[in-house]
Design a protein around this motif. Structure first.
Motif, PDB file in Angstrom:
ATOM      1  N   VAL A   1       0.838  -1.209   0.000  1.00  0.00           N
ATOM      2  CA  VAL A   1       0.000   0.000   0.000  1.00  0.00           C
ATOM      3  C   VAL A   1       0.867   1.251   0.000  1.00  0.00           C
ATOM      4  N   ALA A   2       1.941   1.229   0.806  1.00  0.00           N
ATOM      5  CA  ALA A   2       2.830   2.393   0.870  1.00  0.00           C
ATOM      6  C   ALA A   2       3.506   2.636  -0.477  1.00  0.00           C
ATOM      7  N   LEU A   3       3.988   1.575  -1.113  1.00  0.00           N
ATOM      8  CA  LEU A   3       4.615   1.732  -2.432  1.00  0.00           C
ATOM      9  C   LEU A   3       3.614   2.229  -3.468  1.00  0.00           C
ATOM     10  N   SER A   4       2.380   1.746  -3.394  1.00  0.00           N
ATOM     11  CA  SER A   4       1.351   2.187  -4.343  1.00  0.00           C
ATOM     12  C   SER A   4       1.070   3.676  -4.193  1.00  0.00           C
ATOM     13  N   VAL A   5       0.937   4.106  -2.934  1.00  0.00           N
ATOM     14  CA  VAL A   5       0.690   5.531  -2.681  1.00  0.00           C
ATOM     15  C   VAL A   5       1.853   6.361  -3.170  1.00  0.00           C
ATOM     16  N   LEU A   6       3.086   5.871  -2.932  1.00  0.00           N
ATOM     17  CA  LEU A   6       4.266   6.599  -3.374  1.00  0.00           C
ATOM     18  C   LEU A   6       4.319   6.700  -4.894  1.00  0.00           C
ATOM     19  N   LEU A   7       4.001   5.592  -5.583  1.00  0.00           N
ATOM     20  CA  LEU A   7       4.011   5.614  -7.042  1.00  0.00           C
ATOM     21  C   LEU A   7       2.913   6.529  -7.587  1.00  0.00           C
ATOM     22  N   ILE A   8       1.731   6.495  -6.950  1.00  0.00           N
ATOM     23  CA  ILE A   8       0.640   7.370  -7.401  1.00  0.00           C
ATOM     24  C   ILE A   8       1.030   8.834  -7.219  1.00  0.00           C
ATOM     25  N   PHE A   9       1.631   9.156  -6.078  1.00  0.00           N
ATOM     26  CA  PHE A   9       2.054  10.533  -5.828  1.00  0.00           C
ATOM     27  C   PHE A   9       3.111  10.963  -6.839  1.00  0.00           C
ATOM     28  N   ALA A  10       4.087  10.071  -7.089  1.00  0.00           N
ATOM     29  CA  ALA A  10       5.160  10.423  -8.036  1.00  0.00           C
ATOM     30  C   ALA A  10       4.613  10.613  -9.445  1.00  0.00           C
ATOM     31  N   ASP A  11       3.634   9.779  -9.834  1.00  0.00           N
ATOM     32  CA  ASP A  11       3.087   9.896 -11.192  1.00  0.00           C
ATOM     33  C   ASP A  11       2.191  11.127 -11.324  1.00  0.00           C
ATOM     34  N   HIS A  12       1.418  11.411 -10.255  1.00  0.00           N
ATOM     35  CA  HIS A  12       0.465  12.512 -10.343  1.00  0.00           C
ATOM     36  C   HIS A  12       1.133  13.877 -10.173  1.00  0.00           C
ATOM     37  N   LYS A  13       2.045  13.987  -9.223  1.00  0.00           N
ATOM     38  CA  LYS A  13       2.651  15.283  -8.932  1.00  0.00           C
ATOM     39  C   LYS A  13       3.924  15.540  -9.725  1.00  0.00           C
ATOM     40  N   LEU A  14       4.733  14.510  -9.865  1.00  0.00           N
ATOM     41  CA  LEU A  14       6.038  14.690 -10.511  1.00  0.00           C
ATOM     42  C   LEU A  14       6.041  14.257 -11.971  1.00  0.00           C
ATOM     43  N   ASP A  15       4.951  13.573 -12.412  1.00  0.00           N
ATOM     44  CA  ASP A  15       4.858  13.109 -13.804  1.00  0.00           C
ATOM     45  C   ASP A  15       6.076  12.288 -14.191  1.00  0.00           C
ATOM     46  N   ALA A  16       6.439  11.392 -13.277  1.00  0.00           N
ATOM     47  CA  ALA A  16       7.689  10.653 -13.453  1.00  0.00           C
ATOM     48  C   ALA A  16       7.578   9.527 -14.476  1.00  0.00           C
ATOM     49  N   PHE A  17       6.378   9.054 -14.728  1.00  0.00           N
ATOM     50  CA  PHE A  17       6.228   7.885 -15.607  1.00  0.00           C
ATOM     51  C   PHE A  17       5.627   8.234 -16.968  1.00  0.00           C
ATOM     52  N   GLN A  18       5.656   9.551 -17.348  1.00  0.00           N
ATOM     53  CA  GLN A  18       5.046   9.951 -18.607  1.00  0.00           C
ATOM     54  C   GLN A  18       5.726   9.283 -19.790  1.00  0.00           C
ATOM     55  N   SER A  19       7.054   9.326 -19.814  1.00  0.00           N
ATOM     56  CA  SER A  19       7.785   8.713 -20.937  1.00  0.00           C
ATOM     57  C   SER A  19       7.577   7.209 -20.961  1.00  0.00           C
ATOM     58  N   GLY A  20       7.560   6.601 -19.787  1.00  0.00           N
ATOM     59  CA  GLY A  20       7.330   5.168 -19.739  1.00  0.00           C
ATOM     60  C   GLY A  20       5.944   4.788 -20.225  1.00  0.00           C
ATOM     61  N   ARG A  21       4.946   5.640 -19.899  1.00  0.00           N
ATOM     62  CA  ARG A  21       3.590   5.371 -20.353  1.00  0.00           C
ATOM     63  C   ARG A  21       3.483   5.449 -21.877  1.00  0.00           C
ATOM     64  N   VAL A  22       4.215   6.404 -22.455  1.00  0.00           N
ATOM     65  CA  VAL A  22       4.209   6.523 -23.916  1.00  0.00           C
ATOM     66  C   VAL A  22       4.776   5.267 -24.561  1.00  0.00           C
ATOM     67  N   TYR A  23       5.888   4.790 -24.015  1.00  0.00           N
ATOM     68  CA  TYR A  23       6.502   3.575 -24.572  1.00  0.00           C
ATOM     69  C   TYR A  23       5.572   2.371 -24.422  1.00  0.00           C
ATOM     70  N   LEU A  24       4.917   2.283 -23.268  1.00  0.00           N
ATOM     71  CA  LEU A  24       4.002   1.168 -23.052  1.00  0.00           C
ATOM     72  C   LEU A  24       2.803   1.223 -24.007  1.00  0.00           C
ATOM     73  N   ASN A  25       2.282   2.437 -24.218  1.00  0.00           N
ATOM     74  CA  ASN A  25       1.172   2.576 -25.166  1.00  0.00           C
ATOM     75  C   ASN A  25       1.591   2.192 -26.577  1.00  0.00           C
ATOM     76  N   SER A  26       2.804   2.605 -26.963  1.00  0.00           N
ATOM     77  CA  SER A  26       3.302   2.233 -28.286  1.00  0.00           C
ATOM     78  C   SER A  26       3.485   0.726 -28.399  1.00  0.00           C
ATOM     79  N   LEU A  27       3.909   0.112 -27.294  1.00  0.00           N
ATOM     80  CA  LEU A  27       4.110  -1.333 -27.315  1.00  0.00           C
ATOM     81  C   LEU A  27       2.789  -2.092 -27.401  1.00  0.00           C
ATOM     82  N   VAL A  28       1.759  -1.575 -26.719  1.00  0.00           N
ATOM     83  CA  VAL A  28       0.471  -2.265 -26.681  1.00  0.00           C
ATOM     84  C   VAL A  28      -0.394  -1.936 -27.909  1.00  0.00           C
ATOM     85  N   SER A  29      -0.092  -0.857 -28.611  1.00  0.00           N
ATOM     86  CA  SER A  29      -0.931  -0.421 -29.731  1.00  0.00           C
ATOM     87  C   SER A  29      -1.140  -1.501 -30.782  1.00  0.00           C
TER      88      SER A  29
END
Length: 294
Positions: free
Chosen positions: A19-47
Motif C-alpha cells: 500500500v505504501a509503495l502504491s501511494v508513493l508511485l501514485i504521488f510520483a506519477d500525479h505530482k512529478l509526472d515521473a512515468f510519462q515517458s514510460g507510459r508513452v513507450y508502453l502505449n506504443s508497445l500495446v498499440s
C-alpha cells in the motif's frame, strides 16, 4: 519442515508495504509526472495488440457494409430494369396510338399536330407572398421565353409565364387565385374552366350545372382553347363533386397533377405559332420530356 516461502515478513507487513509503495508511485506519477515517458513507450508497445484485437470487428463491419451496399445496388438495378421495361412497353403503345392517330387525321383530312420545341428550366425562387402563387425560373428572353408560354413538369401543367427578364422569368401557377385554364374531361369531352383558389393542392371548376356528367376521378386535360396551353396535356383529376340544389351550380374540386409544392425542373413549350422560338431549336429539343399521367 520449513520452506523458503514461509520465511520473511508477515502478510500484514507485506500488505502495508504494498500500500505504501502504491501511494508513493501514485504521488510520483500525479505530482512529478515521473512515468510519462514510460507510459508513452508502453502505449506504443500495446498499440499493435489493440489493432489486432479490433481487426475482427473492423473486418466484420466492412463486410456488412459492402454486402448492404451491394444488395441496395442490386435492388435499385432490378427496380430500374423493371421500370425501364414498363416504360418501353408504354412507349411502344404510345407509338402505335400516335401512328393510328396520324392515320385517322389523314382520313379526316385534318393536319397532324407538329412537334413542339421544348426546353428544361430549373426553379430559382418561390414567391413568399401568401396571396399569390408564383415562381421564378432560370430561363429568360435570351432563351426565347415569351409571355403566356406554357410551363409543365413531369406530371402535368404547372402554369404560364407572366413576366420575362433577360435571364429569368416569373411563372404564375395554375393554383393562383387569378389564374384559369380551359380543360376538358377525357371520359366524355365535356369542357370546363379550372380556376385556382390559392391552394397548391386544389382547383375549382367554375359554373358547373347540376346536370353535367362529371364524376370523382375524371381526368382533366388542357382543351387548347384560349391559345395559351396546347391541347392534350394533363391538368388535374376531379376530387369531389357536391350537388346542392340550394345553390345555382355544383361545387366541383380537382387535384392538380403537377407537384406544385415540390417543383425543381420544369419544361417550357414552343408551339409553331409562338411569338418567338428558342435560339437553338436543336439544343432545345434535347430537353424533351413526356408529361406523365397517373
Amino acid at each position: 519442515m520449513d520452506t523458503i516461502f514461509t520465511r520473511g515478513p508477515s502478510l500484514n507487513n507485506r500488505l502495508a508495504l504494498a500500500v505504501a509503495l502504491s501511494v508513493l508511485l501514485i504521488f510520483a506519477d500525479h505530482k512529478l509526472d515521473a512515468f510519462q515517458s514510460g507510459r508513452v513507450y508502453l502505449n506504443s508497445l500495446v498499440s499493435p495488440v489493440q489493432y489486432l484485437a479490433n481487426l475482427p470487428s473492423v473486418l466484420l463491419s466492412e463486410s456488412a457494409q459492402q454486402l448492404t451496399s451491394r444488395q441496395a445496388l442490386m435492388s435499385e438495378n432490378a427496380r430500374l430494369t423493371n421500370q425501364n421495361l414498363k416504360m418501353n412497353e408504354r412507349l411502344q403503345r404510345f407509338e402505335v396510338l400516335q401512328a393510328e392517330n396520324d392515320q385517322l387525321r389523314k382520313l379526316l383530312d385534318v393536319p397532324t399536330e407538329p412537334r413542339m420545341h421544348k426546353m428544361v428550366a430549373e426553379l430559382m425562387a418561390v414567391d413568399n407572398n401568401p396571396f399569390s402563387q408564383q415562381i421564378v425560373i432560370n430561363k429568360g428572353a435570351i432563351d426565347g421565353v415569351y409571355v403566356s408560354q406554357s410551363v409543365l413538369d413531369d406530371r402535368g401543367v404547372v402554369g404560364q409565364v407572366m413576366e420575362v427578364g433577360s435571364t429569368n422569368s416569373r411563372v404564375m401557377l395554375i393554383s393562383d387565385v387569378t389564374h384559369a385554364i380551359p380543360v376538358r374531361s377525357v371520359r366524355n369531352n365535356i369542357r370546363f374552366i379550372a380556376s385556382g383558389n390559392g391552394s397548391l393542392d386544389e382547383l375549382l371548376l367554375d359554373h358547373v350545372p347540376h346536370s353535367v356528367d362529371v364524376r370523382e376521378g375524371d381526368l382533366l386535360i388542357s382543351s387548347g382553347l384560349g391559345d395559351v396551353f396546347p391541347e392534350g396535356y394533363p391538368v388535374a383529376r376531379v376530387k369531389s363533386v357536391v350537388r346542392d340544389e340550394s345553390r345555382p351550380f355544383a361545387t366541383v374540386r380537382a387535384t392538380p397533377l403537377a407537384r406544385l409544392d415540390r417543383l425543381k425542373y420544369l419544361l417550357l413549350l414552343w408551339p409553331d405559332d409562338a411569338p418567338r422560338q428558342p435560339e437553338d431549336a436543336g439544343e432545345a429539343g434535347q430537353g424533351e420530356s413526356i408529361a406523365h399521367v397517373d
